[in-house]
Design a protein around this motif. Structure first.
Motif, short mmCIF file in Angstrom:
data_model
loop_
_atom_site.label_atom_id
_atom_site.label_comp_id
_atom_site.label_asym_id
_atom_site.label_seq_id
_atom_site.Cartn_x
_atom_site.Cartn_y
_atom_site.Cartn_z
N ALA A 57 28.51 17.52 -23.02
CA ALA A 57 28.64 17.13 -21.72
C ALA A 57 28.02 15.54 -21.89
O ALA A 57 28.50 14.50 -21.14
CB ALA A 57 28.13 17.75 -20.74
N CYS A 58 26.84 15.81 -22.38
CA CYS A 58 25.83 14.40 -22.55
C CYS A 58 26.68 13.22 -23.28
O CYS A 58 26.77 12.03 -23.11
CB CYS A 58 24.73 14.53 -23.38
N ARG A 59 27.49 13.89 -24.41
CA ARG A 59 28.40 12.72 -25.23
C ARG A 59 29.41 12.26 -24.38
O ARG A 59 29.70 11.09 -24.55
CB ARG A 59 28.97 13.53 -26.37
N LEU A 60 30.30 13.02 -23.63
CA LEU A 60 31.17 12.56 -23.00
C LEU A 60 30.89 11.58 -21.84
O LEU A 60 31.41 10.34 -21.73
CB LEU A 60 31.91 13.57 -22.22
N LYS B 87 34.10 6.65 -15.15
CA LYS B 87 35.21 6.08 -15.66
C LYS B 87 35.35 4.74 -14.84
O LYS B 87 35.63 3.68 -15.07
CB LYS B 87 36.64 6.69 -15.94
N ASP B 88 35.20 5.12 -13.49
CA ASP B 88 35.34 3.94 -12.68
C ASP B 88 34.13 3.32 -12.33
O ASP B 88 33.83 2.23 -11.25
CB ASP B 88 35.89 4.70 -11.31
N PHE C 289 24.03 2.47 -25.16
CA PHE C 289 25.36 3.00 -25.71
C PHE C 289 24.91 4.09 -26.42
O PHE C 289 23.82 4.63 -26.70
CB PHE C 289 25.72 2.00 -26.96
N TRP C 290 26.10 5.11 -26.52
CA TRP C 290 25.97 6.38 -27.10
C TRP C 290 25.91 6.02 -28.70
O TRP C 290 27.11 5.98 -29.17
CB TRP C 290 26.84 7.26 -26.62
N GLY C 291 24.95 6.30 -29.36
CA GLY C 291 24.83 6.10 -30.54
C GLY C 291 23.87 7.00 -31.40
O GLY C 291 23.15 7.63 -30.73
N SER D 252 29.58 8.25 -23.83
CA SER D 252 30.69 7.53 -24.42
C SER D 252 31.19 6.57 -23.26
O SER D 252 31.95 5.52 -23.55
CB SER D 252 31.81 8.33 -25.02
N LEU D 253 30.83 6.97 -21.85
CA LEU D 253 31.42 6.13 -20.80
C LEU D 253 30.14 5.46 -20.36
O LEU D 253 30.27 4.61 -19.25
CB LEU D 253 31.90 6.96 -19.60
N ARG D 254 29.23 5.20 -21.25
CA ARG D 254 27.89 4.35 -21.01
C ARG D 254 27.17 4.91 -19.76
O ARG D 254 26.72 4.15 -19.02
CB ARG D 254 28.34 2.99 -21.06
N LYS D 255 27.36 5.95 -19.54
CA LYS D 255 26.49 6.72 -18.52
C LYS D 255 25.32 7.61 -19.06
O LYS D 255 25.47 8.35 -19.92
CB LYS D 255 27.34 7.61 -17.65
N GLN D 256 24.09 7.39 -18.65
CA GLN D 256 22.77 7.91 -19.02
C GLN D 256 22.77 9.52 -18.31
O GLN D 256 23.02 9.84 -17.13
CB GLN D 256 21.65 7.28 -18.94
#
Length: 218
Positions: A103-106, A78-79, A130-132, A109-113
């Motif tokens: 876990a991957c979706r969370l 988030k930071d 992006f998570w889509g 959603s924070l734009r982390k791969q």
């Protein structure tokens, strides 16, 4: 303006987990081994390895919110402290596919791969990630594949164990060469029907066995 992907040094972190504290020791398939892999991969890809998140003594069926290191990982995501999470094996993230996907979706959603060694999804430019459906489907396919492999391995072990059990009881599961396995439906004393089998000689192949034996004792 967006920078070309090849000019961006991804900031990578690792997430490592073992089920027991004993497994975290250096002499086993360990957390140090998992971190070492992440560091070496980062170096080979010119990624900037930032931090290792360590989760010893936590079983793979524990929800991610109840994991101290993963909770810190989400906070740092988030930071915007990193771009990519490196995981040595899907089982190190979770033993249950739904927990791993969540876990991957969370993180997504924070734009982390997420990059998992045994089911890798190649990272893209962080500015374009992006998570889509596109990324989500790739992760789903990867986890489904790993789950299928694990189930196939478990199924093979069950079949092997069953075959060994029959062999110890003197029951052949497959017909030896020159014999034919013949199934037969029988009814037991309780009125239940079940298959049994017996073996008949294959006369043509039996002649081959006789020839081999005759040649051997020759």
């Amino acid at each position: 303006n967006k920078l070309p992907f090849n000019l961006i040094m991804l900031r990578a972190v690792s997430y490592s987990r073992t089920s027991t504290f004993d497994q975290a020791a250096d002499e086993k398939v360990s957390i140090p081994d998992q971190i070492r892999w992440a560091e070496e991969l980062s170096k080979s890809r010119d990624w900037n390895f930032v931090k290792a998140y360590v989760e010893p003594g936590v079983t793979g069926d524990v929800e991610v919110e109840n994991r101290e290191a993963f909770s810190q990982l989400l906070k740092d995501a988030k930071d915007n402290n990193f771009d990519l999470v490196l995981i040595y094996h899907s089982s190190r993230l979770a033993r249950e596919a739904d927990i791993g996907m969540r876990a991957c979706r969370l993180l997504g959603s924070l734009r982390k791969q997420v990059y998992i060694r045994n089911s890798p999804v190649e990272p893209v430019n962080p500015q374009e990630f992006f998570w889509g459906n596109n990324i989500g489907n790739l992760y789903m396919q990867a986890f489904a594949f790993v789950g299928d492999v694990a189930e196939n391995v478990a199924r093979s072990e069950r079949v092997r164990s069953g075959a060994i059990g029959l062999a110890k009881r003197g029951i052949l599961r497959n017909a030896p060469f020159a014999y034919v396995k013949v199934p037969k439906m029988v009814t037991d004393k309780d009125g239940k029907q079940k298959y049994i089998w017996y073996y008949e000689i294959d006369l043509l192949k039996a002649e081959i066995v006789k020839d081999i034996f005759t040649s051997w004792v020759g």
